[in-house]
Write an enzyme that holds these catalytic residues in place. Sequence first.
Site, PDB file in Angstrom:
ATOM      1  N   GLY A 380     -16.708   6.417   6.721  1.00 28.38           N
ATOM      2  CA  GLY A 380     -16.223   6.379   5.323  1.00 28.38           C
ATOM      3  C   GLY A 380     -15.573   5.048   4.980  1.00 28.38           C
ATOM      4  O   GLY A 380     -15.477   4.684   3.820  1.00 28.38           O
ATOM      5  N   LYS A 468     -12.329  23.496   1.276  1.00 20.86           N
ATOM      6  CA  LYS A 468     -11.597  22.771   0.225  1.00 20.86           C
ATOM      7  C   LYS A 468     -11.738  23.469  -1.130  1.00 20.86           C
ATOM      8  O   LYS A 468     -12.713  24.189  -1.359  1.00 20.86           O
ATOM      9  CB  LYS A 468     -12.152  21.352   0.122  1.00 20.86           C
ATOM     10  CG  LYS A 468     -11.935  20.553   1.379  1.00 20.86           C
ATOM     11  CD  LYS A 468     -10.776  19.634   1.189  1.00 20.86           C
ATOM     12  CE  LYS A 468     -10.597  18.738   2.382  1.00 20.86           C
ATOM     13  NZ  LYS A 468      -9.683  17.662   2.093  1.00 20.86           N
ATOM     14  N   HIS A 625       2.630 -20.129   0.238  1.00 18.79           N
ATOM     15  CA  HIS A 625       2.367 -20.756   1.530  1.00 18.79           C
ATOM     16  C   HIS A 625       3.632 -20.708   2.378  1.00 18.79           C
ATOM     17  O   HIS A 625       4.720 -20.917   1.846  1.00 18.79           O
ATOM     18  CB  HIS A 625       1.932 -22.205   1.298  1.00 18.79           C
ATOM     19  CG  HIS A 625       1.382 -22.847   2.518  1.00 18.79           C
ATOM     20  ND1 HIS A 625       0.223 -22.435   3.123  1.00 18.79           N
ATOM     21  CD2 HIS A 625       1.866 -23.875   3.269  1.00 18.79           C
ATOM     22  CE1 HIS A 625      -0.009 -23.184   4.194  1.00 18.79           C
ATOM     23  NE2 HIS A 625       0.976 -24.053   4.303  1.00 18.79           N
TER      24      HIS A 625
END
Length: 650
Positions: A380, A468, A625
């Site tokens: 996935g 589900k 930076h």
Amino acid sequence: MGSSVRKGRAVQQAEPPRRAAKEDFHQVTQNTNNGRAITASRTEDSTKSSTKSKDAELILQIQSYIDKNTVVIFSNTTCSLSTEVKELFKSMKVPYFSLELDQTENGQKLQEALYQLTLETSVPVVFVQQQQIGDYSKTLKAHEEGKLQKLLEMNGPNHLQESYDYDLIVIGGGSGGLAAAKEAVKYDKKVMVLDYVTPTPLGTSWGLGGTCVNVGCIPKKLMHQAALLGQALKDSRKFGWQFTEEVKHSWETMTEAVQNYIGSLNWGYRVALRDNKVTYENAYGEFVGPHTIKATNAKGKEKLYTAEKFIIATGERPRYLNIPGDKEYCISSDDLFSLPYCPGKTLVVGASYVALECAGFLAGIGLDVTVMVRSILLRGFDQEMANKIGEYMEEHGIKFIKQFVPTKVEQIEEGTPGKLKVIAKSTTGSQTIEGEYNTVLLAVGRDACTRKIGLDKVGVKINKISGKIPANDEEQTNVPYIYAIGDVLEDKLELTPVAIQAGRLLTQRLYAGATLKCDYVNVPTTVFTPMEYGACGFSEERALEKFGEDNIEVYHSFFWPLEWTVPGRDNNKCYAKIICNIQDNKRVIGFHVLGPNAGEVTQGFAAAIKCGLTKEQLDSTIGIHPVCAEIFTTLSVTKRSGGNIIQSGC
Ligand code: FAD
Ligand code: NA7
């Protein structure tokens, strides 16, 4: 006085809502003397049809509250007459839906629409059985004359007795359930939370707060941190730190500290529920009939409760393999984080993020760890990133047995830890192998806790294979008064912030007149493997599949964190990749980073992606930076070009 809606304003021309039903009109005119038929007012007004569609939308919104609820009170939290009317219905033991206009998104506009619909100039405005009763005094009068009672009896003679114990019962006190419950009480709702942890086969259980707090994100990240500190100790010598003491790790000290912290969170949740006046029962909830739930506590004592609405937020629990010895001798992540002894040489079965994260931190604290993979890593997720994670783990001492699954686990020696023999077979041939480990950790997926909560008794459909719960985009199941959030939902992401967001927004829609739905798109996530991986949006393979190779531009680069240079840590292992949709102004549709603090990095970019970030905007963003995230402001090599992405310094 009730709060003013808009005194003396002429009737406005609102477009008739499409859902206006003719029968309503007859019913209203037949049944009420003083209440104006709302459909009538709409029908008259519709002739003046210069109305803006926005007004019509608001009227539709109001109409939908009226349609969906037996009693609706359009109200204002600071209005004493609104409070009195609510008390009246409470005293009749009749549940009502109140829309607090002063707490509602678009409240002022809704008030105006309400006026257009009802011609009532002040709140409260009451509807019963879809019929307009009117303001405070009309409601009291209707009550005195018995008209309210008569209307409420329309659903059957027992309707008045049918008052519920709670406005809302939430089953499951985890990430989603607690968020929903705490939100609901803000709108004056009577709320109960049932939370019960069924012990693991080895007897492990825990307190209030659900998976994330007790056996998920929190202990996992803390143990990942323990592993990172081990690495930092090694690095520190190169930065001049000198220490002579033998460096070793104590599992017991780490676990105790982590569990103490979790204990404080459990306590905090209980206090928060008490302070918010949410009734909490440490009991297992199971539907036994419409609007009715049975709560069974640890001693087996049963109680029945009723509620107007329910939210299912029962989450998931680890799956077992169904092979000899799995439940007797193996542990799951539900046991690992409170294991009272160091697991020793460990076999982790499974290759998804729970498996790889656990393998990562166990190896990071110095244990001998092997991962048994059935097929691929991190199904996935972007597979290029997944394989880079695997390579890094292998280079840092974690062993992988690929294309094998265990078939039997036997105990060789008792103890803490004891010794186990694992027999496994190849998934590609007939080969069988054996290995000895102190601990076998199963991380082979999780099952939704939906099969033993009486959903069949109330007709809530589940996906028969996955367990589900399918729901619409408002988290409503096929049974209108029952909702579902979090890990139990079908086709939704299983992440704590997703469950919380869904819970909060659902309650705001139910009780505060909000309309915002949970947006499940572009949800960022992080895998806390030794090399952390942050992602948001499409994986490369999904993007190619959806948009086609010609329409996708992938920019990428390795990078070398400055902090890794002095200790001489791996160069060209950290990796940044963005996926852009050429057809859509090179919008960034996928973001992937492998490196330190990947979660922190990803969170900010996720906000930008939500705002529609394009490659051009990234390029015009000035970097910070020297930090890892700056690489995303300078990405110039496309994958298509095959250009060099090797970094030699910062
Ligand atoms: P849960 O938090 O699981 O809560 C459900 C609760 O309901 C539990 O307390 C359960 O015992 C209770 N319950 C179940 N049935 C009943 C019943 N019948 N009656 C009463 N109570 C019941 N997510 C992230 O976002 N980031 C991470 O880093 C992360 N790491 C994770 C690591 C691991 C090891 C695991 C397992 C998960 C991780 N997750 C992570 C996922 C996250 O924990 C879940 O997505 C989240 O907890 C889901 O919340 P929920 O409310 O749906 O369910
Ligand atoms: P997942 O994401 O469902 O992954 C399960 C992993 O276990 C996956 O690698 C599977 O391999 C593997 N698996 C499944 N069955 C077996 C058997 N029988 N033998 C060996 N390996 C197996 O589960 P997770 O527990 O990692 O995470 C689930 C959710 O929990 C996650 O989204 C978080 O929210 C918390 P496969 O790729 O199928 O071959």
